[in-house]
Design a protein around this motif. Structure first.
Motif, short mmCIF file in Angstrom:
data_model
loop_
_atom_site.label_atom_id
_atom_site.label_comp_id
_atom_site.label_asym_id
_atom_site.label_seq_id
_atom_site.Cartn_x
_atom_site.Cartn_y
_atom_site.Cartn_z
N ARG A 283 62.95 41.38 98.14
CA ARG A 283 63.65 41.61 96.64
C ARG A 283 65.13 41.50 96.50
NH1 ARG A 283 59.48 45.53 94.15
NH2 ARG A 283 57.80 45.78 96.04
N ILE A 334 62.57 47.82 93.43
CA ILE A 334 62.94 47.43 92.30
C ILE A 334 61.95 46.27 91.90
CG2 ILE A 334 65.27 47.77 92.64
CD1 ILE A 334 65.72 44.97 93.88
N TYR A 337 62.28 39.48 92.07
CA TYR A 337 62.93 38.53 91.49
C TYR A 337 64.01 38.61 90.92
CZ TYR A 337 57.98 36.95 92.50
OH TYR A 337 56.56 36.54 92.66
N GLN A 338 64.83 39.70 91.06
CA GLN A 338 65.92 40.25 90.29
C GLN A 338 67.16 39.40 90.82
OE1 GLN A 338 66.07 41.84 87.55
NE2 GLN A 338 63.83 41.58 87.54
N SER A 339 67.06 39.06 92.16
CA SER A 339 68.33 38.40 92.76
C SER A 339 68.48 36.77 92.18
CB SER A 339 68.21 38.25 94.27
OG SER A 339 67.10 37.92 94.79
N SER A 341 67.24 33.55 89.19
CA SER A 341 67.13 33.43 87.73
C SER A 341 65.79 33.13 87.63
CB SER A 341 68.24 32.63 87.36
OG SER A 341 68.30 32.20 85.84
N ASN A 362 66.67 36.30 82.90
CA ASN A 362 67.55 37.46 83.35
C ASN A 362 68.93 36.60 83.95
OD1 ASN A 362 65.69 36.52 85.64
ND2 ASN A 362 67.13 37.84 86.85
N PRO A 364 70.82 36.31 87.13
CA PRO A 364 70.67 36.74 88.66
C PRO A 364 71.66 37.35 89.14
CG PRO A 364 71.45 34.47 88.29
CD PRO A 364 71.15 34.96 86.73
N ASN A 365 71.54 38.04 90.45
CA ASN A 365 72.38 38.62 90.91
C ASN A 365 72.05 38.77 92.49
OD1 ASN A 365 74.20 40.65 92.33
ND2 ASN A 365 73.78 42.31 91.22
N PHE A 406 69.80 49.44 86.25
CA PHE A 406 70.12 48.29 85.08
C PHE A 406 70.99 48.81 84.15
CE2 PHE A 406 65.73 47.28 86.47
CZ PHE A 406 65.66 45.95 86.34
N ILE A 418 71.62 44.05 83.22
CA ILE A 418 71.45 43.44 84.49
C ILE A 418 71.57 44.59 85.63
CG2 ILE A 418 74.05 43.51 84.85
CD1 ILE A 418 74.04 40.81 86.23
N LEU A 419 70.65 43.94 86.58
CA LEU A 419 70.25 45.12 87.80
C LEU A 419 71.50 44.86 88.79
CD1 LEU A 419 68.31 47.03 89.21
CD2 LEU A 419 67.44 45.27 90.18
#
Length: 457
Positions: A283, A334, A337-339, A341, A362, A364-365, A406, A418-419
């Motif tokens: 994640r 969490i 795929y939050q890291s 795009s 989203n 990306p981070n 978030f 954004i996370l």
């Protein structure tokens, strides 16, 4: 009403042990046309072989759950609870012809709560297979190796239908929906355990382990309007004149862990536990998928000290122990795929034509990392009055850093949140717990217990 029934069979031989059970749970809802029914079966089977040097263990269960639901709350107007409370109580449920009355709710729409409950269809059917198969080998005296495979399979299907007697059915010329979800969760573990007693007063336990867990979650939903019949059993999705845009999705994540633990006790007085975990989660971003979480705990059984036994306090206390621990735990809970795009579809107008396209879903981070919580605990356990009174007291301090939150951002970016790893949280406090065995006889026991906590953050 609630019904619960269970039947079980157990038995075995010198090298084989088994347990088979079945159960039934039926719960009639307090609202008309609602219920929950569950059937379950469980099998446990253990076999020893290689002259007792190996054991094959199986523990598996299967459940089938069925529920009938009604729209008690739609997040506002339309739920049968709020409309039943808000409608004019002088208006009868049925008209003179025996058909449903549809009085106005707050001047916004017409609805009959009883019709919503009796005429609408909302059924859930869920099948779940859950279990573990493990093999344990006794390699040498005190050393064992256990390998296990665990599986959690969930298949859920939902059918919803609103005929012309319901508000949505009149609004959409009848509405039919089919929804399904499948979850496959697989975990593979390998663990070595070693236990040794030295000179009858030193006990050592060592554990080394590895686990790998993966989950795939997929879902699908289809809705259609404009159906020719009020009978849910005589229609299909293709019968709808106004099919809606279907939706579907698939998520996958993985978690891998390495663990080491050492337990040591001396003279049944001094206790020490050291643990370290190394966890990796799909994640998080590429630079922070892995993190290390150590912990340590010590204990002192004062009751077993000679100076305590020789004092008058041994007549008051039947157990007295001091303990302290410090450790760090991680949180990876969490959405996947939050890291990176992601993409989602959008409709665009090109010339005079409607065209489908893709845009980022989203921000990306790539620097996302584990949220961690460090906890210090100091505690005392005591037993008094010949074992009748148990007391536990703890002082604790926890600090969570790199909180996964978030965070709102300017919508001019094209996104609202954004996370991030943002902020920290500290909690300090005390816990007190007491339990008194007021009466303890062969056929009757009566305990009184209580606890109180003080927390500041």
């Amino acid at each position: 009403s609630i019904q619960s029934h269970q039947v079980s069979f157990t038995g075995g031989t010198k090298n084989t042990r088994y347990s088979v059970s079945g159960n039934y749970l039926g719960n009639e809802g307090i609202i008309k046309n609602t219920n929950f029914i569950r059937y379950g079966a469980r099998v446990n089977l253990d076999n020893d072989f290689l002259n007792g040097k190996a054991t094959l263990s199986n523990s598996w269960s299967f459940t089938n759950s069925n529920s009938k639901n009604v729209p008690t709350d739609r997040g506002g107007p339309g739920g049968i609870i709020i409309t039943a409370l808000g409608l004019d109580p002088t208006v009868s449920v049925y008209d003179q012809a025996g058909q449903y009355n549809y009085p106005s709710y707050d001047g916004r729409f017409n609805i009959n709560p009883l019709a919503e409950a009796m005429e609408g269809v909302d059924r859930d059917i869920t099948n779940r297979l859950l279990g573990t198969t493990a093999m344990t080998f006794k390699i040498i005296e005190g050393l064992t190796f256990k390998t296990s495979l665990g599986l959690d399979l969930v298949n859920a299907n939902r059918t919803s239908f609103y005929n012309k007697n319901t508000r949505l059915g009149r609004q959409n010329d009848r509405e039919l929906g089919r929804f399904s979800r499948n979850v496959n969760n697989l975990i593979f573990e390998n663990v070595f355990n070693y236990n040794k007693t030295i000179a009858k007063v030193h006990n050592i336990g060592v554990t080394l382990g590895h686990s790998n867990q993966r989950e795939i979650n997929s879902f699908l939903g289809i809705n259609t309007w404009g159906l020719p019949s009020d009978d849910v059993n005589s229609i299909n999705l293709q019968n709808g004149a106004k099919p809606q845009i279907p939706f579907s999705g698939r998520q996958q994540w993985a978690l891998e862990s390495l663990i080491g633990r050492v337990n040591y006790s001396a003279f049944d007085k001094y206790l020490l536990t050291l643990t370290v975990r190394r966890d990796g989660s799909s994640r998080f971003g590429p630079n922070n998928k892995w993190a290390t979480f150590p912990s340590a705990a010590v204990g002192w059984k004062i009751i077993n000290e000679d100076f305590f036994q020789n004092s008058g306090l041994s007549k008051i206390f039947s157990d007295l122990k001091l303990r302290a621990s410090y450790g760090i735990t991680g949180n990876s809970n969490i959405p996947p795929y939050q890291s990176v795009s992601g993409l989602r579809t959008f409709n665009y107008v090109l010339g005079d034509q409607l065209a489908a396209g893709y845009a980022a879903s989203n921000i990306p981070n790539a620097d996302l990392k584990w949220e961690s919580t460090a906890m210090l605990d100091l505690g005392l356990n005591a037993t008094l009055l010949n074992g009748k009174l148990d007391i536990a007291a703890d002082w604790f301090s926890t600090k969570t850093t790199d909180l996964l939150l978030f965070v709102s951002i300017a919508q001019s970016t094209g996104f609202s949140t954004i996370l991030l790893n943002s902020g920290s949280l500290t909690n300090k406090g005390m816990d007190f717990e007491a339990n008194y065995k007021l009466m303890s006889k062969k056929d009757f026991k009566f305990d009184i217990g209580g606890n109180i906590s003080f927390v500041r953050n």
